[in-house]
Enzyme design. Sequence first.
Site, PDB file in Angstrom:
ATOM      1  N   THR A 181       0.749  -1.038  -0.106  1.00  0.00           N
ATOM      2  CA  THR A 181       0.160   0.069  -0.162  1.00  0.00           C
ATOM      3  C   THR A 181       1.047   1.170  -0.077  1.00  0.00           C
ATOM      4  OG1 THR A 181      -1.621  -1.304   1.146  1.00  0.00           O
ATOM      5  CG2 THR A 181      -1.800   1.163   1.299  1.00  0.00           C
TER       6      THR A 181
ATOM      7  N   LYS B 113      -7.779   1.363  -2.937  1.00  0.00           N
ATOM      8  CA  LYS B 113      -7.343   0.669  -1.772  1.00  0.00           C
ATOM      9  C   LYS B 113      -7.537   1.947  -0.591  1.00  0.00           C
ATOM     10  CE  LYS B 113      -5.101  -1.121   1.412  1.00  0.00           C
ATOM     11  NZ  LYS B 113      -5.602  -2.416   2.202  1.00  0.00           N
TER      12      LYS B 113
ATOM     13  N   LYS C 207      -1.604   4.969   8.686  1.00  0.00           N
ATOM     14  CA  LYS C 207      -0.701   5.048   7.350  1.00  0.00           C
ATOM     15  C   LYS C 207      -1.863   5.296   6.107  1.00  0.00           C
ATOM     16  CE  LYS C 207       1.670   2.383   4.132  1.00  0.00           C
ATOM     17  NZ  LYS C 207       2.127   1.105   3.714  1.00  0.00           N
TER      18      LYS C 207
HETATM   19  P1  NAD Z   1       6.315  -6.079   7.346  1.00  0.00           P
HETATM   20  O1  NAD Z   1       6.752  -4.845   7.979  1.00  0.00           O
HETATM   21  O2  NAD Z   1       5.945  -7.142   8.062  1.00  0.00           O
HETATM   22  O3  NAD Z   1       6.775  -6.255   5.910  1.00  0.00           O
HETATM   23  C1  NAD Z   1       7.666  -5.635   5.169  1.00  0.00           C
HETATM   24  C2  NAD Z   1       8.991  -6.017   4.849  1.00  0.00           C
HETATM   25  O4  NAD Z   1       9.697  -5.239   3.751  1.00  0.00           O
HETATM   26  C3  NAD Z   1       9.827  -6.516   6.023  1.00  0.00           C
HETATM   27  O5  NAD Z   1      10.222  -7.804   6.300  1.00  0.00           O
HETATM   28  C4  NAD Z   1      10.834  -5.471   5.571  1.00  0.00           C
HETATM   29  O6  NAD Z   1      12.339  -6.240   6.249  1.00  0.00           O
HETATM   30  C5  NAD Z   1      11.117  -5.519   4.310  1.00  0.00           C
HETATM   31  N1  NAD Z   1      11.847  -4.469   3.618  1.00  0.00           N
HETATM   32  C6  NAD Z   1      11.788  -3.177   3.974  1.00  0.00           C
HETATM   33  N2  NAD Z   1      12.675  -2.486   3.193  1.00  0.00           N
HETATM   34  C7  NAD Z   1      13.213  -3.468   2.278  1.00  0.00           C
HETATM   35  C8  NAD Z   1      14.134  -3.199   1.300  1.00  0.00           C
HETATM   36  N3  NAD Z   1      14.758  -2.118   0.779  1.00  0.00           N
HETATM   37  N4  NAD Z   1      14.253  -4.334   0.449  1.00  0.00           N
HETATM   38  C9  NAD Z   1      13.776  -5.505   0.764  1.00  0.00           C
HETATM   39  N5  NAD Z   1      12.963  -5.867   1.757  1.00  0.00           N
HETATM   40  C10 NAD Z   1      12.589  -4.674   2.797  1.00  0.00           C
HETATM   41  O7  NAD Z   1       4.825  -5.462   6.735  1.00  0.00           O
HETATM   42  P2  NAD Z   1       3.575  -6.173   6.118  1.00  0.00           P
HETATM   43  O8  NAD Z   1       2.243  -6.021   7.151  1.00  0.00           O
HETATM   44  O9  NAD Z   1       3.982  -7.326   5.299  1.00  0.00           O
HETATM   45  O10 NAD Z   1       3.015  -5.036   5.003  1.00  0.00           O
HETATM   46  C11 NAD Z   1       3.266  -4.807   3.714  1.00  0.00           C
HETATM   47  C12 NAD Z   1       2.721  -4.045   2.910  1.00  0.00           C
HETATM   48  O11 NAD Z   1       1.396  -4.336   3.072  1.00  0.00           O
HETATM   49  C13 NAD Z   1       2.377  -2.587   3.567  1.00  0.00           C
HETATM   50  O12 NAD Z   1       2.509  -1.654   2.399  1.00  0.00           O
HETATM   51  C14 NAD Z   1       1.061  -2.692   4.293  1.00  0.00           C
HETATM   52  O13 NAD Z   1       0.383  -1.288   4.476  1.00  0.00           O
HETATM   53  C15 NAD Z   1       0.602  -3.498   3.408  1.00  0.00           C
HETATM   54  N6  NAD Z   1      -0.754  -4.299   4.024  1.00  0.00           N
HETATM   55  C16 NAD Z   1      -0.886  -4.828   5.108  1.00  0.00           C
HETATM   56  C17 NAD Z   1      -1.864  -5.595   5.722  1.00  0.00           C
HETATM   57  C18 NAD Z   1      -1.545  -6.086   7.022  1.00  0.00           C
HETATM   58  O14 NAD Z   1      -2.562  -6.366   7.757  1.00  0.00           O
HETATM   59  N7  NAD Z   1      -0.456  -6.402   7.563  1.00  0.00           N
HETATM   60  C19 NAD Z   1      -2.791  -5.353   5.180  1.00  0.00           C
HETATM   61  C20 NAD Z   1      -3.050  -4.692   3.600  1.00  0.00           C
HETATM   62  C21 NAD Z   1      -2.150  -4.247   3.380  1.00  0.00           C
END
Ligand code: NAD
Length: 290
Positions: A87, A162, A237
């Site tokens: 997102t 979204k 966010k």
């Molecule tokens: P998260 O923090 O668990 O995962 C993000 C991952 O990206 C981490 O493991 C981090 O180490 C990695 N990362 C950061 N910078 C990086 C880079 N430069 N290169 C490689 N890896 C890198 O977050 P999440 O909950 O998995 O969410 C991910 C996305 O999905 C976000 O944009 C969030 O808004 C969206 N989202 C999350 C949910 C939810 O319920 N968790 C629901 C819908 C959408």
Amino acid sequence: MKIGFIGLGNMGGPMATNLAKAGHDVTGFDMADVAIDGVTLAATGIEAATGADVVITMLPNGAILRAVANDVIPAMSKGAALVDCSTVDVESARAVADQAGAAGLLFVDAPVSGGVGGAAGGTLTFMAGGSAEAFAKADPLFDIMGQKAVHCGEAGAGQAAKICNNMILGVTMIATCEAFSLADKLGLSREKMFDVVSTSSGYSWTMNAYCPAPGVGPQSPSDNDYKPGFAADLMLKDLRLSQQAAEAADADTPMGQMARDLYAQFVENEDGAGMDFSAMLPRFEKRSRN
Ligand code: NAD
């Protein structure tokens, strides 16, 4: 298909596993030290992207997406697709789409709804933006990771859908919580409140499917001491993204603005950080009008 998967966190990890389980050859990269079932780990994002038919990103925000795209786009083969499921702000999605297009790649912005449970169960909803050709290339993968994919329009349309959806969600959750809080003070039982509203014109997903009052309605994070679920921090966010988009597009969104401000106060100045976004109800319980 050969798939590169960058960002193997709470969402990306199980999504990548589901692709591997379906028989795809998945090479992943995450900055953190992770181990993901079925996924071969690469030392860099560039290594994960090299030779892939599709590269999927699932990253925290637009700035990180842009940085990763700068690295991996030059490493990708012409005709391959970059599919961003994070997102992020609409402008970042469109900027990366332009950069990918200039390099001869297809691009889809495809944020998801359904949370960590949906990622693990393969039941996410994808809202996608990009050309018909790009969507067609990504769609079989959406089918594995999710139960529904809507092609919303050109690049950025997925992110637009979204943030509009989540603006409604944030506003509705606050309305549901403040109504419960008023009902408490009027001496109306929460069970009766749920029975009436869930079958009356005040019904909503936040009342009927994700009720913020514990012990009322189907099982939800309120029944688990408001552990997320969908964290208040992530709701903040998304509300910031919808307000940023509203300002850029000159759209009047006063309820979205109030919801953003209230979640900011809750997360940054009260005890909302790390709580589910439905913990707005105990927040209201603790407060009175003055
Ligand atoms: P998260 O923090 O668990 O995962 C993000 C991952 O990206 C981490 O493991 C981090 O180490 C990695 N990362 C950061 N910078 C990086 C880079 N430069 N290169 C490689 N890896 C890198 O977050 P999440 O909950 O998995 O969410 C991910 C996305 O999905 C976000 O944009 C969030 O808004 C969206 N989202 C999350 C949910 C939810 O319920 N968790 C629901 C819908 C959408």
